[in-house]
Design an enzyme around this catalytic site. Structure first.
Site, PDB file in Angstrom:
ATOM      1  N   GLY A  46      11.800   2.752   5.493  1.00  7.55           N
ATOM      2  CA  GLY A  46      10.962   1.918   5.171  1.00  7.55           C
ATOM      3  C   GLY A  46      10.616   2.411   3.336  1.00  7.55           C
TER       4      GLY A  46
ATOM      5  CB  SER B 139       8.234   5.829  -1.918  1.00  3.17           C
ATOM      6  OG  SER B 139       7.419   7.031  -1.723  1.00  3.17           O
ATOM      7  N   GLY B 140       6.025   5.936   1.012  1.00  5.18           N
ATOM      8  CA  GLY B 140       3.967   5.833   1.565  1.00  5.18           C
ATOM      9  C   GLY B 140       3.977   4.636   3.025  1.00  5.18           C
ATOM     10  CB  SER B 141       6.070   2.616   4.917  1.00  6.96           C
ATOM     11  OG  SER B 141       7.614   3.239   5.246  1.00  6.96           O
ATOM     12  N   GLY B 142       5.385   5.760   5.624  1.00 10.17           N
ATOM     13  CA  GLY B 142       4.243   6.660   7.207  1.00 10.17           C
ATOM     14  C   GLY B 142       5.769   6.588   7.443  1.00 10.17           C
ATOM     15  CE  LYS B 143      10.773   7.021   4.400  1.00 14.10           C
ATOM     16  NZ  LYS B 143       9.582   5.918   3.533  1.00 14.10           N
ATOM     17  CB  SER B 144       7.653  12.071   6.218  1.00 11.30           C
ATOM     18  OG  SER B 144       8.409  11.714   5.861  1.00 11.30           O
TER      19      SER B 144
ATOM     20  CB  SER C   3      18.114   4.188   4.501  1.00 11.79           C
ATOM     21  OG  SER C   3      16.772   4.262   4.945  1.00 11.79           O
TER      22      SER C   3
END
Length: 291
Positions: free
Chosen positions: A121, A123-128, A195
């Site tokens: 997703g 950057s800033g979408s909440g992946k980490s 990605s």
């Protein structure tokens, strides 16, 4: 004096047979350090004779300005340097060596099935955030998981890569190969990285058996991600200080057939724990949380 000559730098660990103290480098990129009898014997340099080896010195011929290779500062190593160190030719005349303990044995030991959860997703979408919540939930259930975070991996394994299209492709390829090894070890591997290119993600999927690559799409609107901007990167990209930033001046290609989609409904976004439970339910339904 004994001289070693090679194309790769020599890095010494804290072995008792090596003398302690800082390395001394010469202008030509030579590293000098004292060694004892055991080190020379272990290195296969002893060929007989009565030479007093304990006080001998090994001179290792490295590349010019080799001091850069004897530090932990990855920024000093360029992609070109790494190609010189490791070579870019294809491996030939190699045979896969089968282990006496296989994936099924390891899964039986861990009471789970190895797989890769690929969170993609903007950057800033909440992946980490999702990756950490998911890892904690699995840990509380007694399941072994490991996170491959996009930024974290660039601190070490991929520190030689930038953000051009070809570097991003290589970044994903390397992480995909490492994730495959974790899955083969019976671990639930959580890969969390932008990605952006569909082809690269599909290439990682192809590395694993059917079903073992679980793609999770953080389907968050660009304006939401930009409003969050936890690292201040969108602001820099809008100001033209970062080029090729995904979502601004570089494309993000959303998955077409991913296993899980997590999206914001209206102005409300599910909590990280709730999103993690969605992924865990999928793992339970597919049998990954049991051997």
């Amino acid at each position: 004096m004994v001289t070693l000559q090679g194309t790769r730098p020599f890095v010494s660990g804290c072995r008792p047979e090596f003398g302690y103290g800082p390395l001394q480098s010469s202008k030509l990129g030579f590293a000098r350090f004292s060694v004892g009898d055991n080190a020379v014997k272990n290195l296969g340099l002893c060929r007989g004779g009565d030479v007093r080896l304990r006080y001998s010195r090994i001179i290792i011929k490295a590349m010019e300005d080799s001091a850069a290779y004897l530090t932990k500062d990855c920024s000093a190593i360029s992609g070109k340097d790494l190609q010189m160190m490791f070579g870019n030719e294809k491996s030939t005349n190699i045979v896969w060596h089968k282990s006496s303990v296989d994936k099924f044995d390891r899964q039986e030991l861990l009471q789970q099935k190895g797989c890769v959860i690929w969170i993609t997703g903007l950057s800033g979408s909440g992946k980490s955030t999702l990756a950490c919540a998911l890892s904690r939930c699995l840990h509380s259930r007694g399941k072994l998981a490991y996170i491959l975070d996009g930024d974290n991996v660039r601190h070490g394994l991929n520190c030689d890569l930038g953000f051009k299209a070809e570097d991003r492709a290589e970044n994903i390829r390397r992480i995909g190969e490492v994730a495959k090894l974790f899955a083969d070890a019976g671990v639930i591997c959580i890969a969390s990285l932008i990605s952006p290119y569909r082809k690269d993600r599909d290439g990682c999927r192809a590395l694993l058996p059917d079903g073992d690559f679980i793609e999770v799409f953080m389907d968050m609107p660009l304006q939401v991600c930009e409003a969050r901007d936890p690292k201040g990167l969108y602001k820099l990209a809008r100001a033209g200080k970062i080029k090729g930033f995904t979502g601004i001046d570089d494309p993000y290609e959303p998955p077409l057939n991913c296993e899980i989609v997590l999206k914001q409904k209206g102005d409300n976004c599910a909590s990280p724990c709730n999103m993690a439970e969605t992924v865990i339910r999928y793992l339970e339904e597919k049998g990954y949380l049991r051997a």
